[in-house]
Design a protein around this motif. Structure first.
Motif, PDB file in Angstrom:
ATOM      1  N   HIS A   1       0.626  -1.279  -0.133  1.00 60.64           N
ATOM      2  CA  HIS A   1       0.024   0.024   0.056  1.00 60.64           C
ATOM      3  C   HIS A   1       0.870   1.297  -0.039  1.00 60.64           C
ATOM      4  CE1 HIS A   1      -3.700   2.041   1.859  1.00 60.64           C
ATOM      5  NE2 HIS A   1      -3.540   2.555   0.710  1.00 60.64           N
ATOM      6  N   THR A   2       2.156   1.223   0.732  1.00 61.05           N
ATOM      7  CA  THR A   2       2.785   2.320   0.839  1.00 61.05           C
ATOM      8  C   THR A   2       3.512   2.728  -0.451  1.00 61.05           C
ATOM      9  OG1 THR A   2       2.934   2.154   3.301  1.00 61.05           O
ATOM     10  CG2 THR A   2       4.647   3.365   2.182  1.00 61.05           C
ATOM     11  N   VAL A   3       3.974   1.508  -1.225  1.00 61.13           N
ATOM     12  CA  VAL A   3       4.580   1.632  -2.507  1.00 61.13           C
ATOM     13  C   VAL A   3       3.853   2.161  -3.419  1.00 61.13           C
ATOM     14  CG1 VAL A   3       5.858   0.596  -4.138  1.00 61.13           C
ATOM     15  CG2 VAL A   3       6.355   0.044  -1.818  1.00 61.13           C
ATOM     16  N   VAL A   4       2.368   2.004  -3.531  1.00 58.03           N
ATOM     17  CA  VAL A   4       1.567   2.072  -4.314  1.00 58.03           C
ATOM     18  C   VAL A   4       1.092   3.636  -4.200  1.00 58.03           C
ATOM     19  CG1 VAL A   4      -0.918   1.985  -5.281  1.00 58.03           C
ATOM     20  CG2 VAL A   4       0.498  -0.122  -4.794  1.00 58.03           C
ATOM     21  N   TRP A   5       1.005   3.813  -3.014  1.00 60.78           N
ATOM     22  CA  TRP A   5       0.877   5.323  -2.394  1.00 60.78           C
ATOM     23  C   TRP A   5       1.697   6.262  -2.917  1.00 60.78           C
ATOM     24  CZ3 TRP A   5       3.456   8.788   0.389  1.00 60.78           C
ATOM     25  CH2 TRP A   5       2.761  10.160   0.687  1.00 60.78           C
ATOM     26  N   ALA A   6       3.075   6.013  -2.620  1.00 66.66           N
ATOM     27  CA  ALA A   6       4.208   6.700  -3.023  1.00 66.66           C
ATOM     28  C   ALA A   6       4.232   6.873  -4.614  1.00 66.66           C
ATOM     29  CB  ALA A   6       5.578   6.189  -2.580  1.00 66.66           C
ATOM     30  N   PHE A   7       4.051   5.884  -5.376  1.00 69.68           N
ATOM     31  CA  PHE A   7       4.054   6.024  -6.812  1.00 69.68           C
ATOM     32  C   PHE A   7       2.720   7.191  -7.223  1.00 69.68           C
ATOM     33  CE2 PHE A   7       1.657   4.915 -10.905  1.00 69.68           C
ATOM     34  CZ  PHE A   7       2.785   5.208 -11.591  1.00 69.68           C
ATOM     35  N   PHE A   8       1.664   7.017  -6.852  1.00 69.56           N
ATOM     36  CA  PHE A   8       0.549   7.761  -7.237  1.00 69.56           C
ATOM     37  C   PHE A   8       0.871   9.176  -6.469  1.00 69.56           C
ATOM     38  CE2 PHE A   8      -1.772   3.964  -8.201  1.00 69.56           C
ATOM     39  CZ  PHE A   8      -1.866   4.214  -9.394  1.00 69.56           C
ATOM     40  N   ALA A   9       1.259   9.438  -5.251  1.00 67.44           N
ATOM     41  CA  ALA A   9       1.724  10.834  -4.700  1.00 67.44           C
ATOM     42  C   ALA A   9       2.793  11.538  -5.553  1.00 67.44           C
ATOM     43  CB  ALA A   9       2.050  10.619  -3.384  1.00 67.44           C
ATOM     44  N   SER A  10       3.921  10.853  -6.012  1.00 65.90           N
ATOM     45  CA  SER A  10       4.756  11.288  -6.767  1.00 65.90           C
ATOM     46  C   SER A  10       4.341  11.779  -8.241  1.00 65.90           C
ATOM     47  CB  SER A  10       5.875  10.141  -7.095  1.00 65.90           C
ATOM     48  OG  SER A  10       6.466   9.819  -5.795  1.00 65.90           O
ATOM     49  N   CYS A  11       3.299  10.970  -8.813  1.00 68.08           N
ATOM     50  CA  CYS A  11       2.571  11.342  -9.904  1.00 68.08           C
ATOM     51  C   CYS A  11       1.726  12.872  -9.991  1.00 68.08           C
ATOM     52  CB  CYS A  11       1.647  10.192 -10.597  1.00 68.08           C
ATOM     53  SG  CYS A  11       2.395   8.743 -11.109  1.00 68.08           S
ATOM     54  N   VAL A  12       0.857  12.635  -8.741  1.00 68.12           N
ATOM     55  CA  VAL A  12       0.130  13.804  -8.455  1.00 68.12           C
ATOM     56  C   VAL A  12       1.145  15.116  -8.455  1.00 68.12           C
ATOM     57  CG1 VAL A  12      -1.089  15.211  -6.677  1.00 68.12           C
ATOM     58  CG2 VAL A  12      -1.496  12.747  -7.693  1.00 68.12           C
ATOM     59  N   VAL A  13       2.405  14.979  -7.564  1.00 67.83           N
ATOM     60  CA  VAL A  13       3.245  16.257  -7.313  1.00 67.83           C
ATOM     61  C   VAL A  13       3.907  16.601  -8.717  1.00 67.83           C
ATOM     62  CG1 VAL A  13       5.379  16.850  -6.161  1.00 67.83           C
ATOM     63  CG2 VAL A  13       3.474  15.787  -4.830  1.00 67.83           C
ATOM     64  N   ALA A  14       4.160  15.496  -9.484  1.00 65.08           N
ATOM     65  CA  ALA A  14       4.973  15.752 -10.714  1.00 65.08           C
ATOM     66  C   ALA A  14       4.134  16.497 -11.750  1.00 65.08           C
ATOM     67  CB  ALA A  14       5.431  14.368 -11.304  1.00 65.08           C
ATOM     68  N   ILE A  15       2.873  16.454 -11.883  1.00 65.30           N
ATOM     69  CA  ILE A  15       1.982  16.997 -12.782  1.00 65.30           C
ATOM     70  C   ILE A  15       2.147  18.381 -13.070  1.00 65.30           C
ATOM     71  CG2 ILE A  15      -0.402  17.371 -13.405  1.00 65.30           C
ATOM     72  CD1 ILE A  15      -1.165  14.656 -12.352  1.00 65.30           C
ATOM     73  N   PRO A  16       1.951  19.112 -11.786  1.00 62.09           N
ATOM     74  CA  PRO A  16       2.351  20.889 -12.159  1.00 62.09           C
ATOM     75  C   PRO A  16       3.764  20.990 -12.290  1.00 62.09           C
ATOM     76  CG  PRO A  16       1.767  20.222  -9.921  1.00 62.09           C
ATOM     77  CD  PRO A  16       1.589  18.957 -10.568  1.00 62.09           C
ATOM     78  N   VAL A  17       4.689  20.327 -11.911  1.00 66.36           N
ATOM     79  CA  VAL A  17       6.102  20.541 -11.998  1.00 66.36           C
ATOM     80  C   VAL A  17       6.299  20.135 -13.565  1.00 66.36           C
ATOM     81  CG1 VAL A  17       8.643  19.662 -11.562  1.00 66.36           C
ATOM     82  CG2 VAL A  17       6.749  19.933  -9.690  1.00 66.36           C
ATOM     83  N   LEU A  18       5.746  19.069 -14.066  1.00 69.99           N
ATOM     84  CA  LEU A  18       6.157  18.763 -15.653  1.00 69.99           C
ATOM     85  C   LEU A  18       5.577  20.085 -16.359  1.00 69.99           C
ATOM     86  CD1 LEU A  18       5.744  14.978 -15.479  1.00 69.99           C
ATOM     87  CD2 LEU A  18       7.704  16.447 -15.909  1.00 69.99           C
ATOM     88  N   GLY A  19       4.208  20.427 -15.970  1.00 69.17           N
ATOM     89  CA  GLY A  19       3.554  21.493 -16.954  1.00 69.17           C
ATOM     90  C   GLY A  19       4.321  22.760 -16.757  1.00 69.17           C
ATOM     91  N   TRP A  20       4.994  23.130 -15.513  1.00 64.28           N
ATOM     92  CA  TRP A  20       5.897  24.364 -15.437  1.00 64.28           C
ATOM     93  C   TRP A  20       6.980  24.139 -16.281  1.00 64.28           C
ATOM     94  CZ3 TRP A  20      10.648  25.049 -12.924  1.00 64.28           C
ATOM     95  CH2 TRP A  20      11.041  26.453 -12.678  1.00 64.28           C
ATOM     96  N   GLN A  21       7.694  23.114 -16.443  1.00 65.13           N
ATOM     97  CA  GLN A  21       8.699  22.720 -17.171  1.00 65.13           C
ATOM     98  C   GLN A  21       8.300  22.611 -18.773  1.00 65.13           C
ATOM     99  OE1 GLN A  21      10.327  19.044 -15.670  1.00 65.13           O
ATOM    100  NE2 GLN A  21      11.381  20.133 -14.089  1.00 65.13           N
ATOM    101  N   GLY A  22       6.970  22.739 -19.051  1.00 69.99           N
ATOM    102  CA  GLY A  22       6.803  22.805 -20.554  1.00 69.99           C
ATOM    103  C   GLY A  22       6.721  21.432 -21.210  1.00 69.99           C
ATOM    104  N   ARG A  23       6.599  20.509 -20.079  1.00 67.05           N
ATOM    105  CA  ARG A  23       6.667  19.260 -20.530  1.00 67.05           C
ATOM    106  C   ARG A  23       5.090  18.567 -20.577  1.00 67.05           C
ATOM    107  NH1 ARG A  23      10.876  16.207 -17.115  1.00 67.05           N
ATOM    108  NH2 ARG A  23      10.267  14.365 -18.452  1.00 67.05           N
ATOM    109  N   VAL A  24       4.225  19.183 -21.381  1.00 69.03           N
ATOM    110  CA  VAL A  24       2.729  19.076 -21.215  1.00 69.03           C
ATOM    111  C   VAL A  24       2.290  17.667 -21.381  1.00 69.03           C
ATOM    112  CG1 VAL A  24       0.569  20.044 -21.967  1.00 69.03           C
ATOM    113  CG2 VAL A  24       2.284  21.306 -21.618  1.00 69.03           C
TER     114      VAL A  24
END
Length: 121
Positions: free
Chosen positions: A24-47
């Protein structure tokens, strides 16, 4: 070939709970990382990459919706303990486990809107 019953590895309830919590913790870490990465990638222009992650997290949201807004691993963990604190089924601080959906749901929604704006703008 299936091992005879007397040679199979038998896990205690606490070992089974530990296994579920680890997964559960590994799955959570994966999805939490995805969520945090979304605005970061957008800001980097990696739409495109941000959009892919929006879709990946959207699948998770669908699974949660189909399970009454609970992770499907929670009832499995519940078989092995009477504990029902917010973090009984995952290795997170209790406050984070309690407010996980609110915190990461808000970040996801904001990231999703931001990525949509980048596509349209």
């Amino acid at each position: 070939m299936i091992a005879p019953p007397e040679t199979r590895l038998t896990l205690s309830p606490s070992q089974r709970l530990l296994a579920v919590k680890l997964v559960h913790t590994v799955v959570w870490a994966f999805f939490a990382s995805c969520v945090v990465a979304i605005p970061v990638l957008g800001w980097q222009g990696r739409v495109v990459a941000a959009t892919v992650l929006c879709g990946v997290v959207l699948v998770e949201v669908g699974i949660l919706l189909l399970n009454g807004l609970h992770c499907p691993l929670t009832p499995i963990a519940a078989r092995y303990t009477e504990d029902r604190r917010a973090n009984f089924d995952i290795f997170l601080p209790e406050w984070l486990a309690r407010y996980n959906k609110e915190i990461f749901g808000s970040v996801y929604a904001a990231g999703f809107v931001y990525v949509a704006y980048l596509w349209l703008g």
